[in-house]
Enzyme design. Structure first.
Site, PDB file in Angstrom:
ATOM      1  N   ASP B  74      38.050  94.235 -31.042  1.00 19.41           N
ATOM      2  CA  ASP B  74      37.573  94.538 -32.396  1.00 19.41           C
ATOM      3  C   ASP B  74      37.317  96.044 -32.449  1.00 19.41           C
ATOM      4  OD1 ASP B  74      35.741  92.597 -34.719  1.00 19.41           O
ATOM      5  OD2 ASP B  74      36.166  94.735 -34.914  1.00 19.41           O
ATOM      6  N   LYS B  97      31.195  96.534 -32.284  1.00 19.03           N
ATOM      7  CA  LYS B  97      30.922  95.092 -32.259  1.00 19.03           C
ATOM      8  C   LYS B  97      31.171  94.478 -30.887  1.00 19.03           C
ATOM      9  CE  LYS B  97      31.596  93.825 -37.091  1.00 19.03           C
ATOM     10  NZ  LYS B  97      32.506  93.245 -38.099  1.00 19.03           N
ATOM     11  N   CYS B 209      54.527  76.954 -36.318  1.00 23.81           N
ATOM     12  CA  CYS B 209      53.773  78.196 -36.217  1.00 23.81           C
ATOM     13  C   CYS B 209      53.207  78.570 -37.579  1.00 23.81           C
ATOM     14  CB  CYS B 209      54.663  79.319 -35.668  1.00 23.81           C
ATOM     15  SG  CYS B 209      55.754  80.075 -36.870  1.00 23.81           S
ATOM     16  N   CYS B 241      32.202  95.881 -48.688  1.00 24.65           N
ATOM     17  CA  CYS B 241      33.105  94.770 -48.870  1.00 24.65           C
ATOM     18  C   CYS B 241      32.492  93.812 -49.884  1.00 24.65           C
ATOM     19  CB  CYS B 241      33.301  94.056 -47.534  1.00 24.65           C
ATOM     20  SG  CYS B 241      34.404  92.666 -47.641  1.00 24.65           S
TER      21      CYS B 241
END
Lengths: 160, 396
Positions: B74, B97, B209, B241
């Site tokens: 991340d 993170k 998939c 966000c």
């Protein structure tokens, strides 16, 4: 139902290869071919010779993973834009930005109203991107959206 | 106080028993699970891409169940806005993170080895590292620069990859790389309105998939409730966000990801290829995807009937037609594309000879649903493009 990517299949690329992998040069050629098709298509629509085309674009590095160009919104100043093809391209869309407008943009923004960043999120949330989509379709679908709508919107708000 | 007492008791017992004999206590209740042996997780390695709302819970569950090695990716840093999700602490705000979660996991279960990569998996070092980790032979693409890691747990074969990312493109990317490397993918996602979610399991060669079937979109009500923020509102903050995130939905989806992964890794139950959770209705639905034989990622696809038209001249059309699966809906779709081809090229004033541009070229890159122009045409187009762009660059 036909989608835009079906109708504009001639802006797509056949080769599915990421930057750095074997066969990337073939993909780059196909990208250029598709961009040429887009230019021809626009010239046909405008009945012009290319002098009034709203964009120009060229690769800036040897491997053609960094591109730059100029967009020309009607009756507005020109803006430079950049495209970065990550290693995950073509599975992820190009990362695009207009540096002159970066102060209005933010990676975290995603809403329709203030989606000011020139963002791959627009396309990802529309679920239309696939690995055959290329720069040409990105120009037609995403960058043109900025040229036609967002820049005018910013101007109307008095932000630029 | 209770914790201190617990530690003291642990220390006392630790004086009498060595570390190895202490371990069964931690996993005692897991050891009673009748359907599988959770002890096998100790020798396994998994990758978690994205440690936000989903990924953090996935890491927590995996570590507490005793996974051997956990490699996490991340590139983001912790913000106050992440605090509504589980696990992270306010004093960790500002940390990467992966470091914050590694700190937590070390306390939750010191047995689990955590490899933290604070890099973007879609570019540069993060990309190379991901490819290095999922390619079991360690000689594949992107493995340069990792020569020093042979023999370590970083070099161990990956048993599963958890996709806990927030964008469709990265999911497609992870799907493609996992299918290519033969690594099972357990992808989770929640809807933009925060109340629904889904888990997609990709077992390369066994289940369809992620690319075989288009994900759920507006027509399925998956994004229906997204509120439109008002930029003129006094409390509107740019740079945030605006997509909601409910810890309840997040932990349910993360748990379902882990549940399906355990079923596959430990060999019990029946793995669900696709699970749709609807928190508004309180339903959980299993969908058995149909594998798409023409899928450009996992199928032998990319070869469809749209090549028939361009093959007419060299007589190969018959062979390709026989090879294609007539019951496949994509063949019809491809035929429609071929019709579009006619329309598209007619629109070109300059390209009168372009009708024969796209020929069936099969080389090491395989066949494609999109017909490819011949090498000569591509070379010519690239040359013309370079000329135009250099001219325009000069003009600008």
């Amino acid at each position: 139902m036909k989608k835009e990517e079906d109708l504009f299949y001639f802006l797509q690329c056949s080769t599915v290869v990421s930057p750095g992998e074997k066969g990337w040069d073939m993909r780059v050629k196909e990208e250029k071919y598709a961009l040429l098709k887009l230019m021809e298509y626009l010239d046909y629509l405008e009945k012009g010779d290319g002098s009034r085309r709203w964009f120009s674009i060229r690769p800036t590095d040897e491997s053609a993973t960094r591109w730059t160009g100029i967009i020309s919104p009607p009756k507005r100043q020109d803006y430079e834009f950049t495209l970065i093809l990550k290693n995950s391209y073509p599975f992820t869309p190009p990362a695009a930005s207009i540096p002159a407008l970066m102060k209005y943009t933010d990676r975290k923004l995603e809403d329709e109203v203030l989606g000011l960043r020139l963002c791959d999120m627009h396309m990802e949330s529309n679920y239309w991107w696939n690995e055959h989509c290329g720069i040409a379709l990105y120009m037609k679908r995403e960058i043109s959206y900025w040229v036609q709508a967002i820049i005018f919107d910013l101007d109307k708000k008095g932000w630029i | 106080m209770g914790n201190e007492m617990g530690n003291e008791m642990g220390d006392e017992l630790g004086d009498e028993l060595d570390g190895d004999t202490m371990e069964p206590d931690r996993y005692h209740r897991l050891g009673l699970f009748p359907h599988a042996d959770f002890g096998r997780l100790r020798s396994m390695k998994v990758i978690v891409v994205g440690v936000g709302g989903l990924g953090a819970v996935v890491c927590d569950i995996l570590a507490r169940c005793g996974i051997g090695t956990l490699e996490i990716f991340d590139y983001d840093t912790l913000e106050q806005a992440n605090m509504n999700r589980l696990i992270y602490r306010p004093d960790q705000v500002g940390m990467p993170k992966v470091d914050a979660i590694a700190q937590y996991l070390q306390l939750a279960n010191p047995d689990t080895k955590v490899i933290a990569n604070s890099q973007d998996v879609t570019i540069d070092k993060g990309y190379s590292r991901l490819l290095y980790s999922i390619n079991s032979d360690k000689s594949g693409e992107g493995c340069e620069g990792n020569e020093g890691n042979e023999g370590s747990s970083e070099d161990q074969k990956v048993d599963a990859l958890f996709g806990c990312v927030d964008s469709f493109g990265v999911r497609l990317f992870l799907n493609a790389k996992c299918v290519k490397a033969g690594v099972p993918l357990f992808d989770g996602g929640t809807s933009l309105d925060g109340i629904r979610g889904s888990v997609h399991v990709v077992l390369p060669g066994e289940t369809p998939c992620y690319r075989c079937n288009r994900p759920l979109t507006e027509s399925h009500g998956m994004t229906g409730f997204k509120p439109k923020p008002d930029p003129n509102a006094p409390d509107h903050v740019t740079g945030l966000c605006h997509v909601t995130s409910l810890p309840t939905t997040m932990s349910i989806i993360a748990s379902l990801q882990c549940q399906e992964a355990f079923k596959h890794l430990l060999g019990f139950g029946s793995v669900a290829p696709y699970l749709i959770y609807d928190g508004a209705d309180g339903t959980l639905q299993r969908v058995d995807w149909v594998l798409d034989p023409g899928c450009p990622i996992c199928g032998d696809g990319r070869a469809q009937k749209n090549e028939k038209r361009t093959d007419d001249s060299d007589g190969k059309a018959q062979e390709d037609e026989e090879g294609a699966d007539d019951s496949d809906g994509r063949a019809q779709e491809a035929e429609e594309r071929a019709e579009d081809n006619d329309v598209g090229t007619q629109d070109d004033e300059e390209g009168a000879d372009d009708k024969d541009d796209r020929t069936d070229v099969n080389d090491e890159t395989g066949k494609s649903r999109i017909p490819r122009p011949s090498p000569d045409v591509l070379d010519r187009a690239a040359r013309i493009f370079d000329e135009i762009s250099s001219k325009e660059n000069g003009r600008d």
